[in-house]
Design a protein around this motif. Structure first.
Motif, short mmCIF file in Angstrom:
data_model
loop_
_atom_site.label_atom_id
_atom_site.label_comp_id
_atom_site.label_asym_id
_atom_site.label_seq_id
_atom_site.Cartn_x
_atom_site.Cartn_y
_atom_site.Cartn_z
N PHE A 1 73.06 12.91 12.99
CA PHE A 1 74.57 12.31 12.77
C PHE A 1 74.48 10.78 13.67
O PHE A 1 75.38 9.86 14.08
CB PHE A 1 75.73 13.62 13.73
N ALA A 2 73.83 11.02 14.99
CA ALA A 2 73.77 10.22 16.23
C ALA A 2 73.41 9.09 15.99
O ALA A 2 73.67 7.99 16.24
CB ALA A 2 73.33 10.53 17.25
N THR A 3 72.71 8.79 15.82
CA THR A 3 71.56 8.26 15.11
C THR A 3 71.54 7.70 13.86
O THR A 3 70.41 6.04 13.38
CB THR A 3 70.14 8.64 15.60
N GLY A 4 72.35 7.48 12.11
CA GLY A 4 71.90 7.57 11.42
C GLY A 4 70.64 8.17 10.74
O GLY A 4 70.11 7.33 9.86
N ALA A 5 70.00 8.97 11.03
CA ALA A 5 68.32 8.77 10.24
C ALA A 5 68.78 9.74 9.55
O ALA A 5 69.82 10.35 9.41
CB ALA A 5 67.35 9.87 11.35
N GLU A 6 67.41 9.62 8.40
CA GLU A 6 67.66 10.58 7.24
C GLU A 6 67.15 11.90 7.44
O GLU A 6 66.54 12.14 8.59
CB GLU A 6 66.44 10.43 6.06
N LEU A 7 67.56 12.90 7.39
CA LEU A 7 67.70 14.37 7.45
C LEU A 7 66.68 15.69 6.83
O LEU A 7 67.39 15.22 5.68
CB LEU A 7 68.93 15.00 8.00
N LEU A 8 66.12 16.28 6.56
CA LEU A 8 65.37 16.67 5.41
C LEU A 8 64.86 17.70 5.88
O LEU A 8 64.13 18.13 7.12
CB LEU A 8 63.96 15.89 5.05
N GLY A 9 65.01 19.02 5.15
CA GLY A 9 64.56 20.66 5.83
C GLY A 9 63.37 21.01 4.81
O GLY A 9 62.85 20.18 4.10
N GLN A 10 62.16 21.95 5.68
CA GLN A 10 60.66 21.77 4.65
C GLN A 10 61.02 23.23 5.67
O GLN A 10 61.11 23.67 6.74
CB GLN A 10 60.03 20.90 5.33
N ASN A 11 60.55 24.36 4.41
CA ASN A 11 60.43 25.43 4.86
C ASN A 11 59.16 25.79 5.26
O ASN A 11 58.04 24.92 5.68
CB ASN A 11 60.55 26.80 3.97
N ASP A 12 58.82 26.87 6.58
CA ASP A 12 57.16 26.95 7.16
C ASP A 12 56.38 27.65 6.71
O ASP A 12 55.24 27.88 7.18
CB ASP A 12 58.27 28.04 8.93
N LEU A 13 56.39 28.61 5.14
CA LEU A 13 55.26 29.17 5.08
C LEU A 13 54.65 28.17 3.41
O LEU A 13 53.74 28.23 4.02
CB LEU A 13 56.51 30.34 3.95
N GLU A 14 55.62 27.46 3.53
CA GLU A 14 54.38 26.53 2.14
C GLU A 14 53.33 25.56 2.60
O GLU A 14 52.47 25.46 1.91
CB GLU A 14 55.97 24.94 1.39
N PRO A 15 53.48 25.10 3.91
CA PRO A 15 52.51 24.37 4.69
C PRO A 15 51.44 24.80 4.63
O PRO A 15 50.13 24.61 4.67
CB PRO A 15 53.73 23.78 5.77
N CYS A 16 51.16 26.43 4.98
CA CYS A 16 50.71 27.82 4.79
C CYS A 16 49.73 27.37 3.72
O CYS A 16 48.34 27.07 4.12
CB CYS A 16 50.83 28.56 5.51
N ALA A 17 50.15 27.17 2.91
CA ALA A 17 49.55 27.62 1.29
C ALA A 17 48.64 25.70 1.18
O ALA A 17 47.73 25.90 0.73
CB ALA A 17 50.70 27.38 0.44
N ALA A 18 49.79 25.05 1.54
CA ALA A 18 49.38 23.19 1.70
C ALA A 18 48.22 23.17 2.04
O ALA A 18 46.77 22.70 1.88
CB ALA A 18 50.23 22.13 1.86
N THR A 19 48.29 23.61 3.57
CA THR A 19 46.42 23.38 4.49
C THR A 19 45.75 24.06 3.78
O THR A 19 44.77 23.65 3.88
CB THR A 19 47.46 24.77 5.84
N MET A 20 45.99 26.35 3.26
CA MET A 20 44.67 26.41 2.82
C MET A 20 43.67 25.42 1.75
O MET A 20 42.97 25.84 1.01
CB MET A 20 45.28 27.98 3.00
N HIS A 21 44.78 25.35 0.52
CA HIS A 21 44.44 24.39 -0.09
C HIS A 21 43.60 23.24 0.11
O HIS A 21 42.57 23.18 -0.60
CB HIS A 21 45.65 23.84 -1.27
N ALA A 22 44.06 22.51 0.71
CA ALA A 22 42.70 21.58 2.24
C ALA A 22 41.75 21.96 2.01
O ALA A 22 40.82 21.27 2.13
CB ALA A 22 44.05 21.09 2.57
N ALA A 23 41.70 23.07 2.56
CA ALA A 23 40.46 23.58 3.36
C ALA A 23 39.44 23.78 2.38
O ALA A 23 38.59 23.75 2.25
CB ALA A 23 41.41 24.51 3.93
N ARG A 24 39.80 25.07 1.21
CA ARG A 24 39.35 24.80 0.18
C ARG A 24 38.99 23.21 -0.93
O ARG A 24 37.82 24.00 -0.98
CB ARG A 24 39.81 25.63 -1.07
N ARG A 25 39.35 22.12 -0.49
CA ARG A 25 38.51 20.43 -0.92
C ARG A 25 37.70 20.14 -0.03
O ARG A 25 37.97 19.41 -0.10
CB ARG A 25 39.95 20.26 -1.31
N HIS A 26 37.64 20.85 0.79
CA HIS A 26 36.87 20.64 2.20
C HIS A 26 37.12 19.84 2.76
O HIS A 26 36.52 18.77 2.91
CB HIS A 26 35.21 20.68 1.88
#
Length: 271
Positions: free
Chosen positions: A79-104
């Motif tokens: 609100f103070a800076t006019g920056a765009e604000l986005l939300g991100q849940n904390d569980l989905e990145p765990c799945a993305a991390t393991m997917h990346a690890a499985r792709r080495h």
């Protein structure tokens, strides 16, 4: 673009994408340190808060007090800076991390413990799923089970809160259904998040468990911030900046007071 990530789902993580984050693991003080850490993260990146273009805030799932502090702080700065604000849940990145690890992916796999990399190699012929976790206290866990469709995490079991022994039953039931729909497919379940190591005795009863990683994406330094940022900005529909508590609040509306004389009190008009 200057992007600030704020997450208070477990302690706190604050950082500018492209730089190492500042983390507070003490849940008793991380809220008090939040403003100081944000200022330090901006100084480290050579910017001021008014240079921010985007703020990404973790929406949980997590307990009430800490999560609320992070989201309110992000909303205030946006609100103070006019920056765009986005939300991100904390569980989905765990799945993305393991997917990346499985792709080495070397940016991810080299940051995981050696035993996790060994478990990935030993189950490389199976179709992987990720059981993403966060400690919910009271011997419960926030969790979701994800598959990987076209590289994007897809929920097989949507976010919920439950006891670990119930989680294993629900996950095994989901695997049974998948195997009925896809005969001959062999699945393995990677487990990632805070609380993964606390309940290892329960994971042994999971269908073909794979890697167990007691970290989240944001524990992986600058790489984790980049992954968190990438997921938030690539959602087809931006995630709402609303806290994911999942657990019903402990407080409730109190019962009305009993009248001592067994009748309604006098009002100004009736006096």
């Amino acid at each position: 673009m200057h992007t600030l990530v704020i997450d208070t789902a477990y302690g706190s993580t604050v950082g500018i994408v492209g730089h190492e984050p500042i983390q507070e693991h003490n849940s008793r003080t991380h809220v008090e340190r939040l403003q100081v850490d944000i200022a330090a993260a901006c100084t480290q990146a050579g910017i001021t808060p008014h240079d921010l273009d985007r703020i990404i805030v973790g929406t949980g799932p997590a307990p009430f007090t800490g999560l609320r502090a992070g989201i309110v702080t992000a909303q205030a700065i946006a609100f103070a800076t006019g920056a765009e604000l986005l939300g991100q849940n904390d569980l989905e990145p765990c799945a993305a991390t393991m997917h990346a690890a499985r792709r080495h992916d070397p940016r991810i796999s080299t940051l995981l413990p050696a035993e996790a990399r060994d478990a990935i190699d030993s189950t490389s012929t199976c179709t992987p799923l990720t059981l993403a976790l966060n400690d919910a206290r009271r011997k419960q866990l926030y969790f979701a089970l994800y598959s990987h469709t076209d590289g994007a995490p897809t929920a097989v079991i949507p976010m919920d809160i439950d006891y670990p022994e119930h989680i294993t039953t629900r996950v095994n039931d989901a695997i049974h259904t998948l195997q009925q729909n896809h005969p001959g497919t062999q699945y393995t379940i990677d487990i990632m998040g805070h609380g993964a190591n606390t309940y290892t005795q329960h994971w042994a009863s999971l269908h073909n468990p794979g890697a167990i990683v007691n970290l989240t994406a944001l524990d992986l330094g600058a790489t984790g911030l980049t992954l968190f940022d990438h997921l938030a900005e690539t959602h087809t529909t931006p995630q709402p900046v609303e806290p994911l508590y999942l657990r019903r609040p402990d407080v409730s509306v109190p019962n009305p007071l009993k009248h001592v004389l067994n009748h309604a009190p006098a009002t100004k008009d009736s006096a």
